[in-house]
Design a protein around this motif. Structure first.
Motif, PDB file in Angstrom:
ATOM      1  N   PHE A   5      51.639   4.249  31.153  1.00 29.36           N
ATOM      2  CA  PHE A   5      52.308   3.084  30.558  1.00 29.36           C
ATOM      3  C   PHE A   5      52.639   2.055  31.635  1.00 29.36           C
ATOM      4  CE2 PHE A   5      56.158   0.736  29.680  1.00 29.36           C
ATOM      5  CZ  PHE A   5      55.870   0.161  28.450  1.00 29.36           C
ATOM      6  N   PHE A   6      53.288   2.502  32.698  1.00 31.07           N
ATOM      7  CA  PHE A   6      53.674   1.581  33.772  1.00 31.07           C
ATOM      8  C   PHE A   6      52.445   1.015  34.470  1.00 31.07           C
ATOM      9  CE2 PHE A   6      57.694   4.127  33.694  1.00 31.07           C
ATOM     10  CZ  PHE A   6      58.526   3.080  33.328  1.00 31.07           C
ATOM     11  N   ILE A   7      51.491   1.870  34.752  1.00 29.96           N
ATOM     12  CA  ILE A   7      50.280   1.436  35.461  1.00 29.96           C
ATOM     13  C   ILE A   7      49.552   0.366  34.643  1.00 29.96           C
ATOM     14  CG2 ILE A   7      48.003   2.175  36.281  1.00 29.96           C
ATOM     15  CD1 ILE A   7      49.376   4.906  36.972  1.00 29.96           C
ATOM     16  N   LYS A   8      49.355   0.631  33.345  1.00 30.97           N
ATOM     17  CA  LYS A   8      48.641  -0.340  32.507  1.00 30.97           C
ATOM     18  C   LYS A   8      49.419  -1.646  32.369  1.00 30.97           C
ATOM     19  CE  LYS A   8      46.019   3.080  29.956  1.00 30.97           C
ATOM     20  NZ  LYS A   8      45.888   3.848  28.722  1.00 30.97           N
ATOM     21  N   ARG A   9      50.733  -1.578  32.227  1.00 30.12           N
ATOM     22  CA  ARG A   9      51.538  -2.800  32.093  1.00 30.12           C
ATOM     23  C   ARG A   9      51.474  -3.625  33.380  1.00 30.12           C
ATOM     24  NH1 ARG A   9      51.320  -1.154  27.766  1.00 30.12           N
ATOM     25  NH2 ARG A   9      52.701  -1.434  26.014  1.00 30.12           N
TER      26      ARG A   9
END
Length: 192
Positions: free
Chosen positions: A74-78
């Motif tokens: 989630f964090f990586i993609k955002r």
């Protein structure tokens, strides 16, 4: 036996009994003192071990949660796609979920692209190499660290000292996306 000899023998017998009782009480008191001293030392050692274990457990949880967040898709993609519709709100909401789940004093993420410093409460500032309080971020990035643990003042309340666990977030190619982590008040450890 004369009356005088009887008094003398009774006196000697009474004296022997009194001295015996005093000796027994003294020995008993010294034994109790040594026993209490030994138990106090053992209790101190057990307490110190328990406090040490609690601190270790707490720090390990901070490291585990920070590491988990740094690997979270989630964090990586955002961070890779900042143009998504609710980018800032999504980050704040997700950080808030970690904050509520684990009860840390702060859960944060710093974007390497924008220098925005996100917490469970939203963006609190932009880090800057000119801000003395942000030097840790630039040292972390420069030294290419994977993670670190630091004691530093709080970003908003500089009189408050916190324990920080910082983890690097990278894209699949290893490019730095940001630093994510958690913080707890140092007072919490002093009160254990």
């Amino acid at each position: 036996m004369t009356k005088r000899n009887l008094i003398r023998s009774n006196f000697i017998t009474t004296l022997i009994l009194v001295v015996g009782f005093v000796f027994i009480i003294y020995i008993d008191s010294m034994s109790y003192y040594e026993y209490a001293k030994k138990n106090t030392e053992q209790l101190s050692e057990i307490t110190a071990t328990n406090v040490s274990n609690e601190i270790t457990k707490s720090i390990n949880q901070m490291v585990d949660v920070s590491h988990s967040m740094s690997c979270n898709d989630f964090f990586i993609k955002r961070l890779m796609n900042r143009n998504s519709y609710n980018y800032k709100e999504d980050l704040q909401s997700y950080l808030s979920d970690y904050y509520q789940s684990y009860g840390f004093d702060s859960v944060f993420l710093i974007s390497a692209m924008t220098n925005n410093y996100y917490t469970q409460n939203g963006i609190i500032k932009q880090v800057s190499p000119d801000d003395e309080h942000d030097i840790w971020f630039y040292n972390f990035v420069r030294d290419n660290r994977t993670f670190d643990v630091e004691i530093d003042t709080d970003n908003l309340d500089h009189s408050q000292i916190n324990l920080y666990v910082n983890y690097r977030i990278s894209d699949p190619n290893g490019k730095l996306l940001g630093v994510i982590g958690v913080a707890d008040r140092f007072d919490d450890y002093q009160n254990m």
